[in-house]
Design an enzyme around this catalytic site. Structure first.
Site, short mmCIF file in Angstrom:
data_model
loop_
_atom_site.label_atom_id
_atom_site.label_comp_id
_atom_site.label_asym_id
_atom_site.label_seq_id
_atom_site.Cartn_x
_atom_site.Cartn_y
_atom_site.Cartn_z
N THR A 58 16.17 3.90 19.44
CA THR A 58 17.58 3.86 19.83
C THR A 58 18.15 2.48 19.50
O THR A 58 18.65 2.27 18.42
CB THR A 58 17.75 4.22 21.32
OG1 THR A 58 16.84 3.42 22.11
CG2 THR A 58 17.45 5.69 21.56
N LYS A 118 8.72 3.30 20.76
CA LYS A 118 10.09 2.81 20.78
C LYS A 118 10.35 2.12 22.10
O LYS A 118 9.75 2.45 23.13
CB LYS A 118 11.11 3.94 20.56
CG LYS A 118 11.22 4.97 21.68
CD LYS A 118 12.10 4.61 22.85
CE LYS A 118 13.48 4.18 22.40
NZ LYS A 118 14.29 3.78 23.63
N THR A 127 11.83 1.96 29.61
CA THR A 127 12.49 2.93 28.75
C THR A 127 11.82 2.88 27.40
O THR A 127 12.35 2.38 26.42
CB THR A 127 14.00 2.72 28.65
OG1 THR A 127 14.55 3.78 27.88
CG2 THR A 127 14.38 1.42 28.02
N GLU A 159 16.27 -6.49 23.56
CA GLU A 159 17.64 -6.56 23.06
C GLU A 159 18.14 -8.01 23.06
O GLU A 159 18.25 -8.64 24.11
CB GLU A 159 18.54 -5.65 23.89
CG GLU A 159 18.22 -4.19 23.63
CD GLU A 159 18.72 -3.25 24.71
OE1 GLU A 159 18.84 -2.05 24.40
OE2 GLU A 159 18.96 -3.71 25.83
N ASN A 165 24.17 -4.47 26.26
CA ASN A 165 24.11 -3.53 27.39
C ASN A 165 25.46 -3.34 28.07
O ASN A 165 25.69 -2.31 28.71
CB ASN A 165 23.06 -4.01 28.39
CG ASN A 165 21.66 -3.72 27.89
OD1 ASN A 165 21.19 -2.59 27.96
ND2 ASN A 165 20.99 -4.71 27.35
N THR A 197 29.98 2.60 25.23
CA THR A 197 31.37 2.51 24.76
C THR A 197 31.47 1.97 23.36
O THR A 197 32.51 2.01 22.74
CB THR A 197 32.20 1.61 25.69
OG1 THR A 197 31.57 0.32 25.79
CG2 THR A 197 32.31 2.22 27.07
#
Length: 413
Positions: free
Chosen positions: A154, A180, A191, A277, A408, A413
């Protein structure tokens, strides 16, 4: 030295496995989003899953399947929608997914395991998934691991894959894995998804024990941001296609196989932590001197997960006080006069006393790691000793950058 060597091929490196990854239209980006791993024969299956009370339907499905039947042939994974917190319809979608892929493969649906990743609260677009299954099955290949690895990610920057080979009973035995994970990563699974294949023959109970121990030393020893997810799944298959004698109890061969399984899991876990991230480097925390391994792991995970430590690493600030503070709040008793802290080769505290060190050089060490080759020279090493105990453990994390908040804050959005 390790009693194995790295090979190419990921989850299709072991004998008797094929894999595929395609674009099914599940992701708004249009990137690959549907993956399949298939064993040519029924394989012993084991799994470790999220400890969250809010779980995706696929997690409950796999848990139930593995309680009843300790084998499987296929793992189907979709990316884009977590199918978590989706109510009864999410559960029905899961059952329908298993049935659809089973029919296409001409196998029983109880030989199918499932995984999902993506936005929580969103169902899988079942019309798109089912329409893509014939293409997915047709794409199965003995060289399809990279395609599958690319279809399960992702927010990951890079796919994650590894394969190792050793010799058991004079025959080659291989273990491969893909994974992942990037954000929402914390011990007790995160996650993250990880799929491992093996061509050794192992008894179900022993394979599950091996996987659980390997998970504790790998995926349960990483942290990016302190958030545990709803979909965390580690699934491992062992199909016996290496034609080695079945391993049914611990011994030399079982220990060798478990060590290689742990190495595969640790490589994938470190790749996930490094891909946090917005991260610029991997952090490895080594803790020694405790009375048991669990205590050492707890301290290591607390330091690796400290937002203050992670921020200091990102700022290239050798602020060892934050490391000491994190160790002290880990919930593991120790005498502070026994505390020793080292950053790379820089000894900063010993016997509970601060030491003079070259602060500029230490900062340059952090800068060099941030500029280092990915998963090779980009590791910041923090070494902590808390006493004279014989136990030790490691944990992995990453620095905390400005980009983490940006990624995040705008996730849906």
């Amino acid at each position: 030295m390790a009693d194995w060597h790295e090979i190419t091929g990921g989850v299709t490196a072991p004998r008797g496995y094929r894999a595929a990854g395609i674009k099914a239209g599940l992701k708004p980006s249009g990137l690959p989003d549907l993956a399949l791993i298939l064993s040519d024969v029924e394989a012993i299956a084991a799994g470790v899953f999220t400890t969250s009370q809010v779980r995706a339907a696929c997690v409950d499905y796999c848990r139930q399947r593995l309680q009843v039947k300790h084998s499987a042939r296929a793992i189907l994974c979709n990316a884009g929608q977590a199918n978590a917190a989706t109510g009864e319809q999410g559960w029905l979608d899961t059952l329908e997914s298993a049935m659809a892929i089973a029919q296409a493969l001409n196998i029983s649906s109880d030989s199918v395991l499932l995984a999902s990743t993506g936005v929580i609260g969103q169902r899988i677009p079942m019309d798109k998934l089912k329409a893509a299954i014939p293409q997915l099955v047709a794409a199965l290949s003995e060289t399809g691991s990279d395609a599958a690895a690319g279809a399960i990610i992702t927010t990951d920057l890079v796919p994650k894959s590894i394969a190792l080979e050793t010799t058991i009973s004079d025959r080659p035995v291989r273990i491969g894995g893909i994974a992942k994970g990037s954000g929402m990563i914390h011990p007790n699974m995160a996650t993250m998804l990880a799929f491992v294949t093996c061509d050794a023959a192992v008894s179900p109970h022993l394979w599950q024990q091996m996987l659980t121990r390997a998970a504790d030393k790998s995926f349960n020893a990483i942290t990016v941001d302190g958030d545990t997810s709803t979909n965390d799944s580690l699934i491992a298959l062992a199909n016996g296609e290496s034609r080695t004698p079945a391993i049914t109890e611990m011994g030399h061969e079982a220990e060798k196989l478990e060590a290689m399984l742990t190495a595969v899991c640790q490589h994938l876990a470190k790749a996930i932590a490094r891909d946090g991230e917005g991260a610029t480097c991997l952090i490895e925390v080594q803790v020694t001197g405790t009375q048991d391994e669990q205590a050492a792991r707890q301290i290591a995970k607390t330091i690796a997960g400290s937002s203050l430590v992670k921020s200091a690493i990102f700022g290239r600030d050798p602020n060892w006080g934050r490391i000491a503070a994190a160790a002290g709040r880990a919930g593991v008793p120790f005498e502070q006069e026994n505390l020793k802290i080292q950053l790379g080769n820089f000894l900063m505290m010993e016997n509970g006393q601060p030491l003079a060190f070259d602060r500029k050089a230490a900062s340059e060490y952090l800068q060099k790691a941030a500029a280092g080759a990915y998963l090779k020279e980009d590791t910041v090493l923090i070494s902590v000793s808390v006493g004279n105990g014989h136990a030790s453990s490691k944990a992995w994390g990453c620095d905390l950058s400005y980009d983490y908040v940006k990624i995040n804050a705008e996730y849906t959005t």
